[in-house]
Design a protein around this motif. Structure first.
Motif, PDB file in Angstrom:
ATOM      1  N   VAL A 410       0.872  -1.179   0.000  1.00 13.30           N
ATOM      2  CA  VAL A 410       0.000   0.000   0.000  1.00 13.30           C
ATOM      3  C   VAL A 410       0.904   1.223   0.000  1.00 13.30           C
ATOM      4  N   ARG A 411       0.633   2.174  -0.903  1.00  9.02           N
ATOM      5  CA  ARG A 411       1.420   3.416  -0.914  1.00  9.02           C
ATOM      6  C   ARG A 411       0.708   4.469  -0.083  1.00  9.02           C
ATOM      7  N   PHE A 412       1.457   5.484   0.334  1.00  7.85           N
ATOM      8  CA  PHE A 412       0.810   6.613   1.001  1.00  7.85           C
ATOM      9  C   PHE A 412       1.482   7.908   0.583  1.00  7.85           C
ATOM     10  N   ASP A 413       0.721   8.960   0.648  1.00  9.67           N
ATOM     11  CA  ASP A 413       1.194  10.300   0.308  1.00  9.67           C
ATOM     12  C   ASP A 413       1.665  10.968   1.592  1.00  9.67           C
ATOM     13  N   ARG A 414       2.923  11.370   1.663  1.00  8.01           N
ATOM     14  CA  ARG A 414       3.457  11.924   2.900  1.00  8.01           C
ATOM     15  C   ARG A 414       2.807  13.247   3.290  1.00  8.01           C
ATOM     16  N   LYS A 415       2.228  13.943   2.321  1.00  6.22           N
ATOM     17  CA  LYS A 415       1.572  15.216   2.638  1.00  6.22           C
ATOM     18  C   LYS A 415       0.138  15.005   3.117  1.00  6.22           C
ATOM     19  N   THR A 416      -0.595  14.186   2.401  1.00 14.64           N
ATOM     20  CA  THR A 416      -2.011  13.993   2.731  1.00 14.64           C
ATOM     21  C   THR A 416      -2.247  12.760   3.610  1.00 14.64           C
ATOM     22  N   LEU A 417      -1.260  11.862   3.660  1.00 15.18           N
ATOM     23  CA  LEU A 417      -1.348  10.580   4.383  1.00 15.18           C
ATOM     24  C   LEU A 417      -2.375   9.635   3.763  1.00 15.18           C
ATOM     25  N   GLN A 418      -2.843   9.959   2.569  1.00 15.32           N
ATOM     26  CA  GLN A 418      -3.823   9.116   1.895  1.00 15.32           C
ATOM     27  C   GLN A 418      -3.187   7.796   1.465  1.00 15.32           C
ATOM     28  N   ARG A 419      -3.890   6.686   1.694  1.00 18.23           N
ATOM     29  CA  ARG A 419      -3.442   5.356   1.317  1.00 18.23           C
ATOM     30  C   ARG A 419      -4.052   4.919  -0.007  1.00 18.23           C
ATOM     31  N   GLN A 420      -3.314   4.056  -0.720  1.00 20.59           N
ATOM     32  CA  GLN A 420      -3.840   3.469  -1.959  1.00 20.59           C
ATOM     33  C   GLN A 420      -3.204   2.087  -2.134  1.00 20.59           C
ATOM     34  N   ILE A 421      -4.036   1.078  -2.277  1.00 12.93           N
ATOM     35  CA  ILE A 421      -3.520  -0.272  -2.482  1.00 12.93           C
ATOM     36  C   ILE A 421      -2.801  -0.339  -3.831  1.00 12.93           C
ATOM     37  N   LYS A 422      -1.607  -0.898  -3.825  1.00  9.45           N
ATOM     38  CA  LYS A 422      -0.827  -1.026  -5.046  1.00  9.45           C
ATOM     39  C   LYS A 422      -1.286  -2.230  -5.869  1.00  9.45           C
ATOM     40  N   LYS A 423      -0.699  -2.344  -7.039  1.00  7.80           N
ATOM     41  CA  LYS A 423      -0.978  -3.501  -7.888  1.00  7.80           C
ATOM     42  C   LYS A 423      -0.643  -4.802  -7.156  1.00  7.80           C
ATOM     43  N   SER A 424       0.443  -4.784  -6.393  1.00  2.24           N
ATOM     44  CA  SER A 424       0.828  -5.987  -5.651  1.00  2.24           C
ATOM     45  C   SER A 424      -0.184  -6.312  -4.552  1.00  2.24           C
ATOM     46  N   GLY A 425      -0.744  -5.289  -3.920  1.00  2.00           N
ATOM     47  CA  GLY A 425      -1.768  -5.519  -2.912  1.00  2.00           C
ATOM     48  C   GLY A 425      -3.026  -6.106  -3.514  1.00  2.00           C
ATOM     49  N   LEU A 426      -3.397  -5.614  -4.693  1.00  2.00           N
ATOM     50  CA  LEU A 426      -4.574  -6.149  -5.375  1.00  2.00           C
ATOM     51  C   LEU A 426      -4.328  -7.581  -5.835  1.00  2.00           C
ATOM     52  N   TRP A 427      -3.085  -7.849  -6.263  1.00  2.00           N
ATOM     53  CA  TRP A 427      -2.732  -9.216  -6.655  1.00  2.00           C
ATOM     54  C   TRP A 427      -2.843 -10.158  -5.458  1.00  2.00           C
ATOM     55  N   PHE A 428      -2.351  -9.709  -4.301  1.00  2.00           N
ATOM     56  CA  PHE A 428      -2.451 -10.531  -3.098  1.00  2.00           C
ATOM     57  C   PHE A 428      -3.910 -10.758  -2.711  1.00  2.00           C
ATOM     58  N   LYS A 429      -4.723  -9.734  -2.862  1.00  2.00           N
ATOM     59  CA  LYS A 429      -6.144  -9.877  -2.535  1.00  2.00           C
ATOM     60  C   LYS A 429      -6.774 -10.979  -3.369  1.00  2.00           C
ATOM     61  N   LYS A 430      -6.448 -11.005  -4.635  1.00  2.00           N
ATOM     62  CA  LYS A 430      -6.990 -12.037  -5.526  1.00  2.00           C
ATOM     63  C   LYS A 430      -6.440 -13.411  -5.139  1.00  2.00           C
ATOM     64  N   TYR A 431      -5.138 -13.483  -4.901  1.00  2.00           N
ATOM     65  CA  TYR A 431      -4.520 -14.757  -4.536  1.00  2.00           C
ATOM     66  C   TYR A 431      -5.114 -15.324  -3.239  1.00  2.00           C
ATOM     67  N   LEU A 432      -5.230 -14.488  -2.224  1.00  2.00           N
ATOM     68  CA  LEU A 432      -5.723 -14.959  -0.940  1.00  2.00           C
ATOM     69  C   LEU A 432      -7.194 -15.372  -1.010  1.00  2.00           C
ATOM     70  N   SER A 433      -7.953 -14.708  -1.874  1.00  2.00           N
ATOM     71  CA  SER A 433      -9.364 -15.089  -2.028  1.00  2.00           C
ATOM     72  C   SER A 433      -9.490 -16.462  -2.684  1.00  2.00           C
ATOM     73  N   GLU A 434      -8.500 -16.824  -3.518  1.00  3.02           N
ATOM     74  CA  GLU A 434      -8.546 -18.083  -4.237  1.00  3.02           C
ATOM     75  C   GLU A 434      -8.163 -19.274  -3.367  1.00  3.02           C
ATOM     76  N   ILE A 435      -7.420 -19.038  -2.277  1.00  2.00           N
ATOM     77  CA  ILE A 435      -6.942 -20.164  -1.470  1.00  2.00           C
ATOM     78  C   ILE A 435      -7.734 -20.329  -0.180  1.00  2.00           C
ATOM     79  N   LYS A 436      -8.813 -19.592  -0.045  1.00  2.00           N
ATOM     80  CA  LYS A 436      -9.643 -19.737   1.162  1.00  2.00           C
ATOM     81  C   LYS A 436     -10.222 -21.145   1.247  1.00  2.00           C
TER      82      LYS A 436
END
Length: 436
Positions: A410-436
């Protein structure tokens, strides 16, 4: 790809790298607050006064971990948030904060793990000598008892000390990490005291039944530059320093002074019964590995007689951290640690890849695909691997490297502190959903 369903997946974060809120709600100063006052000691001149502001945004970060599908949220406690002076009066606001983190984890269905110490010693204790002062064994035991009494009713898994070799090597030998001390005497005394403290902390936590208590060991694959006897001896020395020194005394094997003769000096700091007191039957061992180092003999290097061959000088593209990214080390060390005790539960309690801000996050996906393949291989070999904790959730303050390396999914903006899931985070989300 075959899925190993029995493994648990989680994430690791550390207080000094994420919390911020360095001077509010009763928190005392840590050695990293002091160390970063001199901006030239940090590569980008930054500090962790705000960091990712986990102190105020912990619910958002825990929600992100849950959304991705992670099952474990490992976080560390700031010693100086609990005990502003390092000893003495407990700060109730610090207790309240960590209770909130634990309770929220449980509320949203992710298992909280605690790391009792992840390098941020209270400055007041450093003023008394820090890890070079044998009294720290008792200071640490009292601190751990406070954590146990307030949090162990809801937290089952505990890691006592994170990566002793990095903490002591960087902070008390090379001086590149807080508190910036240097020299062999500082290193030897603080090594012995930290290991004694960890052993005593284990005993303190085990006074409450049902807890799973372990340690997290930094592991670096060491290879000789050439096939000469001198290079192999040099590699054995560095391996003993990096991969054996902070675990073998706990296993009853003593200090590896056969390969590292200078460690014989540690006996100066012994008291009767110390070697027996070091023996600790951890409930599990966490292995943390990122890189490989190649070394050659160098007679002019004191104590070690070895020098590292930089990545770029051996046809390896270094990461933004300057080291070789080496996921293969996970298999090597899981197999190696299993030889100590094949029944001992093992965790890959940290692994990850550092990228620069402008690098393609696909590289991190490729890295974790290799890690997953390794977990399958070692599991099929019968190694008692329980799970994997990613380093890390949100890009954070990476110690002396500042905010330059990006380890997060997850990336974050040091000025706004806003978070955003990266491509790798989305990939992990898909992977983990598949192995439940």
């Amino acid at each position: 790809m075959t899925k190993i369903k029995r493994l648990k997946w989680g994430v690791t974060i550390a207080a000094a790298q994420t919390e911020g809120a360095y001077d509010i709600d009763g928190r005392g100063a840590s050695i990293w607050d002091t160390f970063t006052e001199k901006s030239y000691k940090i590569k980008d001149g930054s500090n962790a006064k705000i960091a990712t502001d986990f102190y105020h945004k912990f619910k958002e970060d825990i929600d992100l971990a849950v959304d991705i599908g992670l099952q474990i949220f490992r976080f560390s406690i700031s010693w100086s948030r609990i005990l502003p002076e390092g000893i003495g009066e407990i700060n109730p606001q610090g207790i309240k904060f960590y209770n909130q983190v634990i309770d929220y984890c449980i509320q949203v269905g992710i298992e909280p793990w605690i790391t009792a110490y992840h390098w941020d010693l209270p400055q007041k204790l450093q003023d008394k000598g820090g890890w070079t002062n044998r009294e720290i064994v008792n200071w640490y035991a009292v601190y751990v008892a406070i954590l146990r009494d307030h949090f162990a009713d809801r937290v089952t898994h505990w890691i006592l000390i994170n990566e002793g070799i990095v903490c002591i090597g960087g902070g008390y030998f090379l001086g590149v990490h807080a508190p910036g001390k240097r020299g062999i005497r500082n290193f030897i005394s603080s090594t012995h005291h930290l290991l004694l403290a960890q052993a005593k902390g284990f005993t303190v936590l085990k006074e409450k039944s049902g807890l799973q208590v372990g340690t997290a060991v930094s592991c670096t694959k060491i290879e000789p530059y050439g096939n000469t006897i001198r290079d192999r001896v040099a590699a054995n020395k560095i391996d003993a320093l990096m991969n054996r020194l902070f675990i073998e005394p706990h296993l009853g094997l003593g200090y590896p002074d056969g390969d590292l003769p200078f460690l014989k000096r540690i006996s100066k700091y012994y008291k009767e019964g110390d070697l027996e007191a070091l023996k600790t039957d951890f409930d599990f061992i966490g292995i943390q590995t990122y890189t490989r180092e190649v070394v050659k003999a160098a007679w002019y290097i004191p104590y070690l007689g070895a020098i590292q061959i930089k990545s770029q000088n051996r046809n390896v593209t270094p990461s933004v951290m300057g080291w070789e990214t080496y996921p293969e080390g996970a298999q090597y060390f899981l197999e190696r640690f299993a030889k100590y005790d094949s029944n001992k539960p093992l965790w890959l309690s940290e692994c990850g890849m550092a990228l620069a801000a402008d690098e393609d996050d696909q590289e991190r996906i490729n890295y974790y695909q290799k890690i997953i393949k390794i977990t399958e291989t070692v599991s099929h070999k019968g190694i008692n691997l329980k799970g994997v904790l990613l380093w890390t959730l949100v890009d954070n303050f990476e110690w002396a490297e500042g905010y330059i390396p990006k380890f997060g999914i997850v990336r974050f903006d040091r000025k706004t502190l806003q978070r955003q899931i990266k491509k790798s985070g989305l990939w992990f989300k898909k992977y983990l959903s598949e192995i439940k």
